[in-house]
Design an enzyme around this catalytic site. Structure first.
Site, PDB file in Angstrom:
ATOM      1  N   GLN A 113      -7.002  -1.843  -1.795  1.00 31.51           N
ATOM      2  CA  GLN A 113      -8.248  -2.969  -2.018  1.00 31.51           C
ATOM      3  C   GLN A 113      -9.393  -2.714  -1.132  1.00 31.51           C
ATOM      4  O   GLN A 113     -10.405  -2.909  -1.519  1.00 31.51           O
ATOM      5  CB  GLN A 113      -7.460  -4.144  -1.815  1.00 31.51           C
ATOM      6  CG  GLN A 113      -8.254  -5.298  -2.718  1.00 31.51           C
ATOM      7  CD  GLN A 113      -7.719  -6.570  -2.889  1.00 31.51           C
ATOM      8  OE1 GLN A 113      -7.328  -7.453  -1.911  1.00 31.51           O
ATOM      9  NE2 GLN A 113      -7.217  -6.921  -4.116  1.00 31.51           N
ATOM     10  N   HIS A 127     -12.519  -6.087   6.516  1.00 30.09           N
ATOM     11  CA  HIS A 127     -12.909  -5.787   5.326  1.00 30.09           C
ATOM     12  C   HIS A 127     -14.205  -4.870   5.310  1.00 30.09           C
ATOM     13  O   HIS A 127     -15.141  -4.535   4.561  1.00 30.09           O
ATOM     14  CB  HIS A 127     -13.598  -6.989   4.480  1.00 30.09           C
ATOM     15  CG  HIS A 127     -12.137  -7.746   4.265  1.00 30.09           C
ATOM     16  ND1 HIS A 127     -11.700  -8.704   5.015  1.00 30.09           N
ATOM     17  CD2 HIS A 127     -11.254  -7.985   3.145  1.00 30.09           C
ATOM     18  CE1 HIS A 127     -10.530  -9.575   4.694  1.00 30.09           C
ATOM     19  NE2 HIS A 127     -10.347  -8.785   3.535  1.00 30.09           N
ATOM     20  N   PRO A 140      -1.039   1.070   5.819  1.00 30.80           N
ATOM     21  CA  PRO A 140       0.520   1.183   5.566  1.00 30.80           C
ATOM     22  C   PRO A 140       0.716   2.401   4.488  1.00 30.80           C
ATOM     23  O   PRO A 140       1.840   2.773   4.497  1.00 30.80           O
ATOM     24  CB  PRO A 140       0.559  -0.173   5.087  1.00 30.80           C
ATOM     25  CG  PRO A 140      -0.380  -1.159   5.397  1.00 30.80           C
ATOM     26  CD  PRO A 140      -1.370  -0.258   6.046  1.00 30.80           C
ATOM     27  N   GLU A 179       0.875  -1.248   0.089  1.00 34.35           N
ATOM     28  CA  GLU A 179       0.193  -0.049  -0.070  1.00 34.35           C
ATOM     29  C   GLU A 179       1.023   1.227   0.046  1.00 34.35           C
ATOM     30  O   GLU A 179       0.463   2.201  -0.636  1.00 34.35           O
ATOM     31  CB  GLU A 179      -0.948  -0.147   1.050  1.00 34.35           C
ATOM     32  CG  GLU A 179      -2.254  -0.920   1.147  1.00 34.35           C
ATOM     33  CD  GLU A 179      -1.832  -2.525   1.426  1.00 34.35           C
ATOM     34  OE1 GLU A 179      -2.529  -3.360   1.198  1.00 34.35           O
ATOM     35  OE2 GLU A 179      -0.622  -2.692   2.067  1.00 34.35           O
TER      36      GLU A 179
END
Length: 664
Positions: free
Chosen positions: A407, A454, A414, A385
């Site tokens: 994503q 997520h 990060p 990232e």
């Protein structure tokens, strides 16, 4: 210069500075060999390198003293933190304090050079450019360095990593902080060739770099040069070497200047000529210093310039609902927008995790793009990232427009170092020379038991980063229009895209689908949508709901189920920065009550801050406190669907809150 700074310590110690004393030989050996088409990322001990590029002592002294005419930053950042865009010198994009973070933007420049060559966008009338990233040895232990080395080695990019190894961090030495030197470390990255040299010997340094630079120009592959040098001055003006150094005598024995002086003598330069050069340099430095001391300081109003470059997209234009157009889901509106942009602009490219041809994104948000535009324009990255975000600084610097993706919002952390330290500050700290033109797409929000890794909402963190623009659309037409506006905006843009709205599979979100707007449709940032407007009423209680993303659907459905659409005005913010405060305040002054709806836990959130702002500006018009509703204030969203629904808001919960506010 270093001696003059020490002699005038009280005058120059107001602001922190370091010098290149002991590092001069390798820095000058490099600087004399770079061309105007090259890109360089010098770090804070590289003032000798800057002089070898053709800058004057006066130029760097203006930054030393934080003067208005400091050519790098206008007095905004530390000594030897350069950013330069002169036609006759190597280009220097902005970078931060350069303790390793510069490696990713620098590698992004090399990646951009490679991309332009592959796409036929490079200038073939000039010698191939290279990128140089200058690093201190201690910074090579940073994790982001590994991401940069990995990508440079994997893609075989035209970059030189120059590591100046003086054996010290600040007070920690090499034995305490690293298991190997930079050249030994680089050997683990197959395809990154590394050599070690005596960086205190000018001729050895010049000849070694000459071979390396020629190879990179011809073969277009990465190198690391590990140069051993002594540190003969303080770490910085604020951290004095006498406090902790136990190797000063040994370091002084490796001073590059006596070696260079002898090399000049050996090559036919007379002692008197050398003395003349020395005296001229001392006179020049003294005169430049006196001139710099008298230079103008910035004025208070200079604080407020160059946070953003003006965007050409200031009005909604184009056809939002073309006649006969089909309704499409939100994810496809964005996909078609990107496809149109890539078709029109060769400078546009897409990269991130799993966006390549094999999958086209875990949400199919890049489906078919690699097949249509090729693997060089749409490609996968590792799980990096920081690299995904920070490389856009370099890509933008060479004139490209990257569209990149993290994503899941949960994995943006990060990348925040690069987003905050490099991307967001580049325009401001380079005094407007290097805005970062990029789009960062971030799938966000809870959707169908995604669990703690997520499902997160992160907008409160993102909105606290100044220097970026942030969109959070609630429907496909807005997403397409904002995507187009973001592309033409010369500033960095983050687009938060709710996963639960992508396909409108969540009950009550069908209104996220839209007739696909025409290719010419653009929607400016900072213009909210008054999607449910009411008139001023004195006989019934009225309410403004301010929201965005999934909250728009909860609010709209709740007002309908309560049969109160004529009492509730709903504002869809569309963009969180810039924020359409005029529309918000005008509405709240009309209705007298306000509810801010968010999916985030509301404590310490963007929504709560916005509620405070509304209360501050509309206090005398209010009939109730401005209230918020968000998720429960728990550390993470659980996987179990019952627990997930208990945590996050819903239409039913918003209905209850509406009734509470209206009955206050």
């Amino acid at each position: 210069m270093a001696e003059l700074y020490e002699a005038n310590f009280k005058q120059v110690s107001k602001y922190v500075h370091a010098t290149s004393r002991g590092h001069e030989a390798i820095q000058v050996a490099l600087g004399l060999q770079l061309l105007p088409q090259d890109y360089a990322f010098p770090y804070y001990r590289d003032d000798a390198m800057l002089l070898s590029f053709g800058l004057e002592p006066y130029d760097v002294m203006l930054q030393l003293l934080a003067k208005k005419d400091d050519p790098f930053s206008g007095g905004r950042t530390y000594y030897s933190h350069p950013s330069l865009k002169d036609d006759d010198k190597p280009k220097i994009p902005h970078q931060s304090s350069a303790t390793g973070m510069q490696a990713i933007p620098a590698t992004g420049v090399a990646m951009g050079m490679q991309y332009k060559e592959l796409q036929g966008l490079n200038d073939t009338t000039i010698e191939n450019p290279i990128t140089v990233c200058s690093l201190g040895d201690a910074s090579v232990t940073e994790g982001e360095i590994a991401e940069a080395f990995q990508m440079a080695a994997l893609k075989q990019m035209p970059i030189l990593y120059l590591v100046q190894d003086n054996g010290w961090d600040i007070s920690a030495n090499a034995a305490e902080t690293r298991a190997q030197n930079a050249a030994e470390y680089a050997q683990g990255f197959h395809g990154l060739e590394a050599i070690s040299i005596d960086g205190a010997n000018f001729i050895e340094s010049y000849e070694a770099l000459k071979k390396v630079i020629a190879t990179i120009r011809k073969e277009r592959r990465p190198f690391l040069v590990h140069a051993k040098v002594p540190l003969l001055n303080h770490h910085t003006s604020g951290v004095r070497m006498e406090w902790y150094r136990d190797d000063l005598d040994e370091a002084r024995s490796r001073d590059p200047y006596p070696v260079l002086r002898q090399q000049l003598l050996d090559n036919g330069i007379s002692d008197s000529d050398i003395n003349e050069i020395e005296n001229a340099a001392k006179d020049k430095v003294a005169l430049d210093f006196e001139k710099a001391l008298k230079a103008e300081d910035p004025k208070p109003e200079d604080l407020f310039t160059h946070d953003f470059v003006p965007t050409p997209i200031t009005e909604e234009k184009g056809v939002r609902e073309p006649e006969g157009a089909d309704k499409v889901v939100m994810v496809d509106c964005a996909l078609f927008a990107v496809e149109e942009l890539m078709r029109e602009h060769k400078e546009c490219l897409v990269y991130g995790q799993d966006v390549g041809g094999r999958l086209g994104g875990v949400f199919r948000e890049a489906a078919t793009l690699a097949q249509k535009f090729g693997d060089d324009r749409v490609f996968n990255t590792p799980i990096q990232e920081a690299f995904i975000v920070g490389s856009t600084v370099g890509m933008s610097a060479v004139g490209l427009k990257p569209i990149v993706e993290v994503q899941f919002a949960d994995y943006i952390w990060p990348g925040l170092n690069q987003l905050f330290t490099e991307v967001s500050r580049s325009c401001y700290l380079s005094n407007g020379k290097w805005p970062v033109s990029m789009i960062l797409r971030v799938p966000i929000g809870a959707y169908g038991s995604g669990g703690p890794y997520h499902s997160s909402s992160v907008e409160s963190v993102i909105t606290n980063i100044r220097g970026i623009k942030i969109a959070y659309p609630s429907n496909g037409a807005d997403l397409k229009g904002l995507m187009k506006a973001a592309y033409h905006d010369p500033n960095p843009v983050v687009i938060l895209e709710h996963k639960g709205l992508y396909w409108s599979k969540v009950p009550g979100t069908l209104t996220a689908t839209s007739k696909e707007p025409a290719e010419d449709y653009v929607l400016p940032f900072g213009k909210a949508w008054l999607l449910q407007e009411i008139w001023k009423q004195d006989d019934v209680e009225t309410l403004t709901i301010v929201t965005y993303g999934m909250g728009v659907h909860w609010a709209y459905n709740a007002s309908g189920e309560l049969d109160m659409r004529n009492q509730i005005e709903i504002i869809d913010l569309r963009t969180l920065y810039p924020l359409d405060e005029d529309t918000i305040m005008k509405s709240v002054k009309k209705t007298g009550k306000c509810l801010v709806v968010t999916e985030e836990p509301s404590n310490n959130s963007f929504a709560r801050a916005l509620a405070g702002k509304i209360q501050e500006e509309c206090f005398k018009y209010l009939d109730a406190p401005v209230m918020t509703i968000g998720s429960e204030n728990m550390p993470a969203i659980p996987l179990n669907s019952t627990l997930e629904q208990t945590m996050i808001p819903s239409t039913e919960k918003v209905k209850v809150k509406i009734e509470e506010v209206l009955s206050y």
